[in-house]
Design an enzyme around this catalytic site. Sequence first.
Site, PDB file in Angstrom:
ATOM      1  N   ASP A  80      -1.264  -1.213  -7.375  1.00  0.00           N
ATOM      2  CA  ASP A  80      -0.647  -1.650  -6.114  1.00  0.00           C
ATOM      3  C   ASP A  80      -1.711  -1.882  -5.047  1.00  0.00           C
ATOM      4  OD1 ASP A  80       1.305  -2.316  -4.302  1.00  0.00           O
ATOM      5  OD2 ASP A  80       2.379  -0.414  -4.416  1.00  0.00           O
ATOM      6  N   GLU A 102       7.423   2.054  -4.031  1.00  0.00           N
ATOM      7  CA  GLU A 102       5.980   2.141  -4.318  1.00  0.00           C
ATOM      8  C   GLU A 102       5.538   3.599  -4.392  1.00  0.00           C
ATOM      9  OE1 GLU A 102       4.504  -2.008  -2.185  1.00  0.00           O
ATOM     10  OE2 GLU A 102       4.386  -0.150  -1.075  1.00  0.00           O
TER      11      GLU A 102
HETATM   12  C1  5RP Z   1       3.946  -3.589   0.366  1.00  0.00           C
HETATM   13  C2  5RP Z   1       2.594  -2.970   0.383  1.00  0.00           C
HETATM   14  C3  5RP Z   1       1.436  -3.822   0.041  1.00  0.00           C
HETATM   15  O1  5RP Z   1       0.750  -3.266  -1.028  1.00  0.00           O
HETATM   16  C4  5RP Z   1       0.546  -3.923   1.241  1.00  0.00           C
HETATM   17  O2  5RP Z   1       1.288  -4.434   2.343  1.00  0.00           O
HETATM   18  C5  5RP Z   1      -0.668  -4.825   0.990  1.00  0.00           C
HETATM   19  O3  5RP Z   1      -0.262  -6.151   0.847  1.00  0.00           O
HETATM   20  P1  5RP Z   1      -1.263  -7.325   0.486  1.00  0.00           P
HETATM   21  O4  5RP Z   1      -1.770  -7.064  -0.896  1.00  0.00           O
HETATM   22  O5  5RP Z   1      -0.415  -8.570   0.583  1.00  0.00           O
HETATM   23  O6  5RP Z   1      -2.383  -7.329   1.507  1.00  0.00           O
HETATM   24  O7  5RP Z   1       2.420  -1.808   0.661  1.00  0.00           O
HETATM   25  O8  5RP Z   1       4.940  -2.692   0.791  1.00  0.00           O
END
Ligand code: 5RP
Length: 227
Positions: A80, A102
């Site tokens: 993630d 998450e």
């Molecule tokens: C979603 C999240 C994402 O992992 C976080 O916002 C990062 O996003 P990105 O990879 O588009 O920069 O926590 O809830």
Amino acid sequence: MIAKKLAAEKAVEYIQDGMVVGLGSGSTATWAIKALGEKVNAGLHIQCVASSVASENLAKQYGISLVDFSALSDIDITIDGADEVDAQCNLIKGGGGALLREKILAYNSRQFIVVVDDSKLVHTLGKFPLPVEIVPFAAELTLKQLRNLGCETSIRQKDGKNFVTDNGNLIADCFFNQIEVPELLNINILLIPGVVEGGLFLHPKVNRVIVGHADGSLHFMKGDKKE
Ligand code: 5RP
């Protein structure tokens, strides 16, 4: 873009046949899902669980086999992204509003691999507003309690309306500016009735942080490359 893609593709190298894999949300996690999709099409056998409807839909497009949260007893690896990563590898997550699922995935995975570009690295968390998922029916009371913790906060808006999470809840974006002791703030947030989950992900649950750079290089902020 290249930095996020490289970090995500490096994380996918840790996925092996037979694993149960948690799929994150957001643009960096999307690169990981695409890379996994290619591996699945090339013969990799895995089962995945998605942290958002968006990630679930993307995984389906790639023919990735999905299982429901309720059918899971074990998750091998979750990959993630994050909104901020501090020097101890504590995270702010939930910029996309998927923090509850998450966090359940991160907490229950044998390995939680975080993939970011170097713009996400900070000395101290808090410039990025901390997302907190709250129940809609007590929103104003819950906002008041969050403000008592020292932040400015309001309900996230999208297209002129309250943003509603995949779980039917609201997001309070909390501007702390500097979060000196994330462990304590996390506890205080979770003690507020009406809070479903907070966007602080603390370092003991983070096994690897892979950081991509615009020049095409990578570094591991946490976790050994060879493990
Ligand atoms: C979603 C999240 C994402 O992992 C976080 O916002 C990062 O996003 P990105 O990879 O588009 O920069 O926590 O809830």
